[in-house]
Design an enzyme around this catalytic site. Structure first.
Site, PDB file in Angstrom:
ATOM      1  N   TYR A  90       4.410   3.525  -8.549  1.00 41.77           N
ATOM      2  CA  TYR A  90       5.088   3.039  -7.032  1.00 41.77           C
ATOM      3  C   TYR A  90       5.170   3.418  -6.026  1.00 41.77           C
ATOM      4  CZ  TYR A  90       9.786   1.746  -4.359  1.00 41.77           C
ATOM      5  OH  TYR A  90      10.448   1.125  -3.456  1.00 41.77           O
ATOM      6  N   ARG A 121       1.258   1.219   1.352  1.00 43.94           N
ATOM      7  CA  ARG A 121       2.335   1.044   1.867  1.00 43.94           C
ATOM      8  C   ARG A 121       2.759   1.069   3.470  1.00 43.94           C
ATOM      9  NH1 ARG A 121       7.283  -2.083  -0.204  1.00 43.94           N
ATOM     10  NH2 ARG A 121       8.033  -0.481  -0.669  1.00 43.94           N
ATOM     11  N   TYR A 127      14.839   6.996   3.119  1.00 38.35           N
ATOM     12  CA  TYR A 127      14.579   7.822   2.148  1.00 38.35           C
ATOM     13  C   TYR A 127      14.066   8.889   2.193  1.00 38.35           C
ATOM     14  CZ  TYR A 127      15.849   4.055  -0.684  1.00 38.35           C
ATOM     15  OH  TYR A 127      16.728   2.804  -1.465  1.00 38.35           O
ATOM     16  N   ARG A 158      16.789  -4.064   4.335  1.00 35.52           N
ATOM     17  CA  ARG A 158      17.765  -4.504   3.136  1.00 35.52           C
ATOM     18  C   ARG A 158      17.640  -6.275   2.858  1.00 35.52           C
ATOM     19  NH1 ARG A 158      17.923  -0.073  -0.597  1.00 35.52           N
ATOM     20  NH2 ARG A 158      18.303   1.491   0.477  1.00 35.52           N
ATOM     21  N   GLU A 208      18.237  -5.182 -11.152  1.00 38.16           N
ATOM     22  CA  GLU A 208      18.068  -5.553  -9.632  1.00 38.16           C
ATOM     23  C   GLU A 208      18.070  -7.132  -8.857  1.00 38.16           C
ATOM     24  OE1 GLU A 208      15.016  -3.062  -7.445  1.00 38.16           O
ATOM     25  OE2 GLU A 208      14.157  -5.348  -6.795  1.00 38.16           O
TER      26      GLU A 208
HETATM   27  C1  3EB Z   1      16.189   0.645  -3.761  1.00 36.95           C
HETATM   28  O1  3EB Z   1      16.877  -0.008  -3.094  1.00 36.95           O
HETATM   29  C2  3EB Z   1      15.148  -0.094  -4.492  1.00 36.95           C
HETATM   30  O2  3EB Z   1       9.700  -1.066  -2.813  1.00 36.95           O
HETATM   31  O3  3EB Z   1       9.629  -2.904  -1.135  1.00 36.95           O
HETATM   32  C3  3EB Z   1      14.035  -2.827  -3.415  1.00 36.95           C
HETATM   33  C4  3EB Z   1      12.922  -3.739  -2.855  1.00 36.95           C
HETATM   34  C5  3EB Z   1      13.139  -1.451  -3.782  1.00 36.95           C
HETATM   35  C6  3EB Z   1      12.132  -3.649  -2.689  1.00 36.95           C
HETATM   36  C7  3EB Z   1       9.737  -2.253  -2.207  1.00 36.95           C
HETATM   37  C8  3EB Z   1      12.120  -1.422  -3.900  1.00 36.95           C
HETATM   38  C9  3EB Z   1      12.051  -2.274  -2.555  1.00 36.95           C
HETATM   39  O4  3EB Z   1      15.218   1.379  -2.889  1.00 36.95           O
HETATM   40  C10 3EB Z   1      14.113  -0.534  -5.152  1.00 36.95           C
END
Ligand code: 3EB
Length: 348
Positions: free
Chosen positions: A150, A157, A210, A223, A334
């Protein structure tokens, strides 16, 4: 000089989305109804030119459902690198389906190349704005070339967004990223001519911010995103949402608590979205996909969701449950969701 489209400009052709049993959609097409612009089927792979699938296992013996997109009648289709696409000139639905063999050089360069082709497609089609992306990759939590897969995907990406001059931080599109069992990297994307309005969750650090302990490059998504669909309708696309507060996973190993936290996050995002549009969205009226790491948890998750949102809610009637690995090894579920409602985006 003609002005660039803004989020408020109504598009020339309206976009509609409806979740329906795939068998019904196929039967209508066989009976001579005009085929949809595109259909994204959950738990199936398609042969029709307008259909594409997510090759994940459907849980709880659900009927195969598809998100059916309707747009303008005059559809052009083509291929750009590894991307197959369909557009009515206003909206574009693109598909990347790679295999394990394409990963010979590693997942990071593969993701970078696939996304470079996505951005080329957008430029060629004159639909420059990504509204929503779906990413699926096998063995998402396994080690790749010295990094979790990932995290390799995230690196490729993000670099592709930067290479193409696209917003990799504030203003990133709505997305999800899940691990599925078979095949290779798989990306689906919806794009349009006007930029969507990004939405963040004040309970969570933006994913594109992050810290480095989650990988050298952050994930590239907002989000949620709001988009004007035409015909006076607004769409809300809520990205994959999980039991994360701040940037940390909470409630390790506890499915009920992760579900409850995820629902608080979903309600928060829907509330934030409502502040940016005259449309009124309610979580109960959205159409979710619920990704579950351990199939044995699915029944309990469904029961608790029905308790929280109402067994007769649109959410529960339309919910699709899929087996998938979540992109953090400690996340057990999720949920992503979408809805459309009458309204307009507030002038920005
Ligand atoms: C998170 O909140 C959970 O890598 O495109 C959620 C939605 C998550 C999209 C992405 C990853 C992605 O980090 C994981």
């Amino acid at each position: 000089m003609s002005a660039r489209p803004t989020p408020q400009d109504p598009p020339a052709t309206a976009l509609r989305v409806e979740r329906r049993p795939l068998a019904q959609v196929r039967a209508e097409a066989a009976a001579g109804h005009p085929p949809p612009f595109a259909a994204l089927a959950y738990g199936a792979t398609g042969h029709e030119p307008w259909m594409t699938g997510v090759a994940a296992h459907v849980l709880l013996a659900g009927e195969t459902q598809a998100d059916v997109w309707r747009a303008g009648a005059a559809v052009q289709s083509g291929t750009t690198g590894v991307v197959r696409w369909r557009t009515d000139g206003q909206w574009l639905l693109g598909v990347v389906d790679l295999s394990a063999a394409d990963e010979a050089g590693g997942l990071e360069p593969l993701a970078r190349r696939a996304y470079a082709n996505v951005f080329q497609t957008l430029a060629q089609a004159g639909c420059p704005h990504l509204l929503r992306l779906w990413n699926y990759l096998p063995r998402i939590n396994a080690e790749g070339h010295g990094l979790e897969r990932y995290r390799e995907f995230n690196a490729g990406r993000q670099q592709a967004f930067l290479d193409a001059g696209y917003a990799a931080f504030d203003g990133a599109p709505a997305a999800c990223a899940l691990g599925i069992r078979d095949g290779g990297l798989c990306v689906r994307f919806l794009a349009g001519r006007a930029p969507p309005v990004p939405v963040e969750n004040p309970r969570q650090v933006s994913a594109y911010r992050y810290p480095e302990r989650y990988g050298p490059r952050a994930p590239t998504f907002s989000r949620a995103a709001l988009a004007q669909l035409g015909g006076g309708e607004v769409a809300l696309f809520v990205s994959g949402t999980a039991s994360i507060v701040g940037h940390e996973t909470v409630h390790h190993g506890d499915v009920p608590a992760q579900l409850a936290e995820t629902l608080v996050n979903l309600r928060t995002v829907v509330g934030e979205a409502n502040r940016r549009t005259t449309a009124r969205f309610a979580l109960e009226d959205t159409e979710p996909v619920v990704y579950v790491r351990h199939p044995a948890d699915a029944g309990d998750i469904r029961r608790r969701l029905a308790e929280a949102l109402g067994a007769e809610s649109r959410f529960m009637r339309q919910a699709v449950f899929l087996e998938a690995d979540i992109c953090r090894a400690d996340l057990l579920l999720e949920i992503e969701t979408h809805a459309t409602a009458p309204g307009r985006l507030d002038p920005t």
